[in-house]
Design a protein around this motif. Sequence first.
Motif, PDB file in Angstrom:
ATOM      1  N   ARG A 111       0.827  -1.211   0.000  1.00  0.00           N
ATOM      2  CA  ARG A 111       0.000   0.000   0.000  1.00  0.00           C
ATOM      3  C   ARG A 111       0.859   1.257   0.000  1.00  0.00           C
ATOM      4  N   ALA A 112       1.999   1.204   0.693  1.00  0.00           N
ATOM      5  CA  ALA A 112       2.879   2.366   0.776  1.00  0.00           C
ATOM      6  C   ALA A 112       3.490   2.725  -0.573  1.00  0.00           C
ATOM      7  N   GLN A 113       3.419   1.826  -1.541  1.00  0.00           N
ATOM      8  CA  GLN A 113       3.914   2.130  -2.878  1.00  0.00           C
ATOM      9  C   GLN A 113       2.940   2.996  -3.661  1.00  0.00           C
ATOM     10  N   VAL A 114       1.666   2.998  -3.265  1.00  0.00           N
ATOM     11  CA  VAL A 114       0.650   3.707  -4.051  1.00  0.00           C
ATOM     12  C   VAL A 114      -0.050   4.833  -3.294  1.00  0.00           C
ATOM     13  N   VAL A 115       0.132   4.901  -1.958  1.00  0.00           N
ATOM     14  CA  VAL A 115      -0.367   6.033  -1.177  1.00  0.00           C
ATOM     15  C   VAL A 115       0.727   6.459  -0.208  1.00  0.00           C
ATOM     16  N   ASP A 116       0.572   7.631   0.371  1.00  0.00           N
ATOM     17  CA  ASP A 116       1.481   8.072   1.422  1.00  0.00           C
ATOM     18  C   ASP A 116       0.770   7.962   2.763  1.00  0.00           C
ATOM     19  N   PHE A 117       1.352   7.215   3.678  1.00  0.00           N
ATOM     20  CA  PHE A 117       0.811   7.105   5.025  1.00  0.00           C
ATOM     21  C   PHE A 117       1.416   8.178   5.917  1.00  0.00           C
ATOM     22  N   THR A 118       0.610   8.663   6.845  1.00  0.00           N
ATOM     23  CA  THR A 118       1.124   9.544   7.884  1.00  0.00           C
ATOM     24  C   THR A 118       1.688   8.661   8.997  1.00  0.00           C
ATOM     25  N   ASN A 119       2.096   9.274  10.095  1.00  0.00           N
ATOM     26  CA  ASN A 119       2.472   8.492  11.264  1.00  0.00           C
ATOM     27  C   ASN A 119       1.238   7.752  11.784  1.00  0.00           C
ATOM     28  N   PRO A 120       1.429   6.634  12.472  1.00  0.00           N
ATOM     29  CA  PRO A 120       0.288   5.814  12.900  1.00  0.00           C
ATOM     30  C   PRO A 120      -0.542   6.456  14.010  1.00  0.00           C
ATOM     31  N   ASN A 121      -1.780   5.991  14.115  1.00  0.00           N
ATOM     32  CA  ASN A 121      -2.633   6.375  15.239  1.00  0.00           C
ATOM     33  C   ASN A 121      -3.182   5.157  15.988  1.00  0.00           C
ATOM     34  N   LEU A 122      -3.033   3.956  15.374  1.00  0.00           N
ATOM     35  CA  LEU A 122      -3.505   2.729  15.999  1.00  0.00           C
ATOM     36  C   LEU A 122      -2.534   1.596  15.700  1.00  0.00           C
ATOM     37  N   ARG A 123      -2.657   0.500  16.446  1.00  0.00           N
ATOM     38  CA  ARG A 123      -1.893  -0.709  16.158  1.00  0.00           C
ATOM     39  C   ARG A 123      -2.887  -1.877  16.121  1.00  0.00           C
ATOM     40  N   VAL A 124      -2.566  -2.869  15.300  1.00  0.00           N
ATOM     41  CA  VAL A 124      -3.542  -3.936  15.090  1.00  0.00           C
ATOM     42  C   VAL A 124      -2.837  -5.214  14.666  1.00  0.00           C
ATOM     43  N   ALA A 125      -3.512  -6.321  14.876  1.00  0.00           N
ATOM     44  CA  ALA A 125      -3.085  -7.604  14.325  1.00  0.00           C
ATOM     45  C   ALA A 125      -4.322  -8.275  13.745  1.00  0.00           C
ATOM     46  N   VAL A 126      -4.128  -9.157  12.794  1.00  0.00           N
ATOM     47  CA  VAL A 126      -5.238  -9.880  12.179  1.00  0.00           C
ATOM     48  C   VAL A 126      -5.426 -11.206  12.902  1.00  0.00           C
ATOM     49  N   GLN A 127      -6.663 -11.492  13.270  1.00  0.00           N
ATOM     50  CA  GLN A 127      -7.001 -12.758  13.897  1.00  0.00           C
ATOM     51  C   GLN A 127      -8.273 -13.292  13.243  1.00  0.00           C
ATOM     52  N   ALA A 128      -8.795 -14.375  13.775  1.00  0.00           N
ATOM     53  CA  ALA A 128      -9.981 -14.988  13.179  1.00  0.00           C
ATOM     54  C   ALA A 128     -11.047 -15.222  14.239  1.00  0.00           C
ATOM     55  N   LEU A 129     -12.283 -15.003  13.834  1.00  0.00           N
ATOM     56  CA  LEU A 129     -13.446 -15.173  14.695  1.00  0.00           C
ATOM     57  C   LEU A 129     -14.211 -16.418  14.268  1.00  0.00           C
ATOM     58  N   VAL A 130     -14.597 -17.234  15.234  1.00  0.00           N
ATOM     59  CA  VAL A 130     -15.358 -18.448  14.939  1.00  0.00           C
ATOM     60  C   VAL A 130     -16.506 -18.564  15.935  1.00  0.00           C
ATOM     61  N   PRO A 131     -17.555 -19.315  15.586  1.00  0.00           N
ATOM     62  CA  PRO A 131     -18.623 -19.574  16.556  1.00  0.00           C
ATOM     63  C   PRO A 131     -18.070 -20.312  17.776  1.00  0.00           C
ATOM     64  N   GLU A 132     -18.634 -20.038  18.933  1.00  0.00           N
ATOM     65  CA  GLU A 132     -18.157 -20.622  20.179  1.00  0.00           C
ATOM     66  C   GLU A 132     -18.086 -22.150  20.116  1.00  0.00           C
ATOM     67  N   LYS A 133     -19.055 -22.764  19.465  1.00  0.00           N
ATOM     68  CA  LYS A 133     -19.132 -24.224  19.418  1.00  0.00           C
ATOM     69  C   LYS A 133     -18.349 -24.825  18.248  1.00  0.00           C
ATOM     70  N   SER A 134     -17.638 -23.999  17.516  1.00  0.00           N
ATOM     71  CA  SER A 134     -16.881 -24.490  16.365  1.00  0.00           C
ATOM     72  C   SER A 134     -15.807 -25.482  16.792  1.00  0.00           C
ATOM     73  N   GLU A 135     -15.550 -26.458  15.922  1.00  0.00           N
ATOM     74  CA  GLU A 135     -14.486 -27.427  16.179  1.00  0.00           C
ATOM     75  C   GLU A 135     -13.102 -26.850  15.893  1.00  0.00           C
ATOM     76  N   VAL A 136     -13.070 -25.648  15.298  1.00  0.00           N
ATOM     77  CA  VAL A 136     -11.799 -24.994  14.968  1.00  0.00           C
ATOM     78  C   VAL A 136     -11.097 -24.553  16.253  1.00  0.00           C
ATOM     79  N   LYS A 137      -9.879 -25.021  16.434  1.00  0.00           N
ATOM     80  CA  LYS A 137      -9.100 -24.671  17.627  1.00  0.00           C
ATOM     81  C   LYS A 137      -7.955 -23.709  17.320  1.00  0.00           C
TER      82      LYS A 137
END
Length: 277
Positions: A111-137
């Motif tokens: 993305r930084a190749q096609v837009v200019d970012f300012t200094n950050p205002n937040l930090r984040v990581a990507v995770q996954a959400l599943v139904p509580e009863k899901s077999e996915v561990k």
Amino acid sequence: MNIKTALVFPLLVIGLLAGAAAHAEGYLDKIKARDKLIVGVFSDKPPFGFVNEKGDYVGFDTDLGRRFAKDLLGDEKKVEFVVVEPASRIPFLQSDKVDLILANMTVTPERAQVVDFTNPNLRVAVQALVPEKSEVKGLDDLARKTTIVTTGTTADIWLTKNHPDWKLLKFEKNSESLQALANGRGDAYAQDNLVLFSWAKQNPGYRVLAQKLGDEAPIAPAVKKGNVELRDWVNTELANLGKDKYLLKLYDQYVRSQLADGTDPAAVIVEGGAWKP
């Protein structure tokens, strides 16, 4: 090319470059002459950008846009919000539909190749959400499942690059993706963890997988590539707002109640634009 053309052509090029530089350097004057700051925001991503029951644009990012308008133009009402989707954020900047993107955009090298970012205002990581009863561990279990993503998000880009064999179900809007998960159209939804934490708290019956997809990354406002003047103004503005802990105030207003008790605000916001991995 004759001698006359050879002499004129370089002058023409210099003139065009000078004109472009003058335009870039005068971007704040352009906004002031218009008397309005145009900001791209989400309308369906609480607590950062959403529409409340009165039909007003509200949220962490949206209120930051109002503060930018106040400090640049003297009135927080001198802002026009343009609704963007994850995949339209960069095209809207490139086509001058907005001056600035405040729509939870994670900083990536691509993305930084096609837009200019300012200094950050937040930090984040990507995770996954599943139904509580899901077999996915864990994430490895998703290799045999259907993972929902929103087109153009960091999750979409990361999974497409790192797990091209996984089955992805894509939607244009965050709200559509979450509804698809609720309707059982996929086994998991991969997205910024702040969004998932909020959804899980507001909608009992879901859990966020502990593993992260990739490293923690900064989120920052973005401007059109080459718009150094507006980028530098935003950086100065974030530094000044940091002195008053302004982002902490927005965190307290919109984000704190959406996260688990005891969450350290420094794990979410980047006050003053000072990123520390």
